[in-house]
Motif scaffolding. Structure first.
Motif, PDB file in Angstrom:
ATOM      1  N   ARG A  57       6.252  26.679 -22.831  1.00 47.53           N
ATOM      2  CA  ARG A  57       5.159  27.276 -23.607  1.00 47.53           C
ATOM      3  C   ARG A  57       4.389  26.166 -24.330  1.00 47.53           C
ATOM      4  O   ARG A  57       5.011  25.372 -25.055  1.00 47.53           O
ATOM      5  N   PHE A  91      -2.509  27.257 -17.971  1.00 44.67           N
ATOM      6  CA  PHE A  91      -1.627  28.140 -17.209  1.00 44.67           C
ATOM      7  C   PHE A  91      -2.187  28.435 -15.824  1.00 44.67           C
ATOM      8  O   PHE A  91      -1.441  28.514 -14.841  1.00 44.67           O
ATOM      9  N   ARG A  95      -0.181  27.710 -12.313  1.00 41.44           N
ATOM     10  CA  ARG A  95       0.357  28.977 -11.815  1.00 41.44           C
ATOM     11  C   ARG A  95       0.828  28.835 -10.366  1.00 41.44           C
ATOM     12  O   ARG A  95       0.194  28.172  -9.549  1.00 41.44           O
ATOM     13  N   ASP A 100       7.000  32.847 -13.403  1.00 35.58           N
ATOM     14  CA  ASP A 100       7.769  31.901 -14.204  1.00 35.58           C
ATOM     15  C   ASP A 100       8.739  32.683 -15.085  1.00 35.58           C
ATOM     16  O   ASP A 100       8.332  33.357 -16.032  1.00 35.58           O
ATOM     17  N   ASN A 103       8.630  31.891 -19.014  1.00 32.64           N
ATOM     18  CA  ASN A 103       7.469  32.293 -19.808  1.00 32.64           C
ATOM     19  C   ASN A 103       6.581  33.221 -18.968  1.00 32.64           C
ATOM     20  O   ASN A 103       5.454  32.879 -18.629  1.00 32.64           O
ATOM     21  N   GLU A 106       2.941  34.017 -19.980  1.00 29.06           N
ATOM     22  CA  GLU A 106       2.067  32.847 -20.206  1.00 29.06           C
ATOM     23  C   GLU A 106       1.611  32.785 -21.668  1.00 29.06           C
ATOM     24  O   GLU A 106       0.423  32.728 -21.984  1.00 29.06           O
ATOM     25  N   TYR A 108       1.997  31.073 -25.739  1.00 24.30           N
ATOM     26  CA  TYR A 108       2.138  29.779 -26.390  1.00 24.30           C
ATOM     27  C   TYR A 108       2.765  29.939 -27.770  1.00 24.30           C
ATOM     28  O   TYR A 108       2.953  31.056 -28.263  1.00 24.30           O
TER      29      TYR A 108
END
Length: 226
Positions: A57, A91, A95, A100, A103, A106, A108
């Motif tokens: 992140r 991101f 990608r 993922d 995270n 996506e 932060y």
């Protein structure tokens, strides 16, 4: 992914989530995709995006002692949109076809360092802008918020601000005392990337007045993305 994030932000209310998505699409059309970096807010050094945490992140570090409370609402709005858009672009660039697992949404992390800040560094206008932008165009983009160096004054300020914040965001916010800063940051970020002032081994960030490159003004994540 966009719908899922908005659905979570409004506690699984379908109609509200759809409206948020529509507003977001219109916003992107209005700004031709996104907000690009501008020296007018880059030079202020309000925050930097230097690295990702151990979960992949991006970490936005805002040092309150460098914030000028006289910064206009529009300048702060452009800064906030530009920084979050750089995270979104980051991101998109990384990608992959598979999700993922570390995270999936996506998101932060925000680290607000209030150590060394004084009354003149705090702006209720900036706080209101950030809340409005987050709720309108960037809901549930933030995974966690860590406020570092908390004292009684900061706790009083949080008691005023917290009712204005979405309940989900309040639950994500942790107030960290000064002696807890280094242990927390070492759990969050690899020591090789973490700067010395946060308990790591990397050189400290320059003060905004000493920053010369985009990486120094906005952080490596932004520089690599832009």
């Amino acid at each position: 992914l966009l719908y899922a994030r908005n659905l979570l932000a409004v506690d699984f209310h379908h109609a509200r989530a759809v409206q948020l998505v529509r507003n977001y699409v219109a916003y992107r059309h209005q700004h031709r995709g996104g907000i690009f970096p501008d020296y007018a807010w880059l030079k202020l050094g309000i925050a930097v995006l230097p690295f990702e945490d151990v979960m992949g992140r991006p970490v936005m570090i805002a040092r309150a002692k460098h914030f000028d409370s006289q910064t206009s609402a529009e300048t702060f709005r452009c800064f906030y949109r530009g920084m979050v858009d750089s995270i979104i672009a980051h991101f998109l660039l990384k990608r992959r076809p598979e999700l993922d697992g570390r995270n999936p949404l996506e998101q932060y992390v925000v680290v607000l360092d209030v150590r060394g800040a004084v009354r003149q560094n705090f702006s209720m206008t900036a706080i209101k802008v950030m809340i409005q932008e987050s709720n309108t165009y960037y809901p549930d983009r933030v995974a966690q918020i860590f406020v570092l160096g908390v004292n009684m004054a900061v706790r009083r300020l949080w008691s005023i601000v917290s009712p204005m914040v979405q309940p989900r965001t309040r639950k994500k916010t942790q107030l960290i005392t000064t002696d807890e800063v280094a242990p927390l940051m070492r759990r969050l970020v690899h020591p090789e990337q973490l700067t010395e002032e946060y308990g790591g081994r990397a050189p400290d960030f320059p003060a905004p007045a000493d920053a010369r490159s985009v990486a120094e003004m906005a952080g490596r994540v932004c520089a690599d993305t832009w």
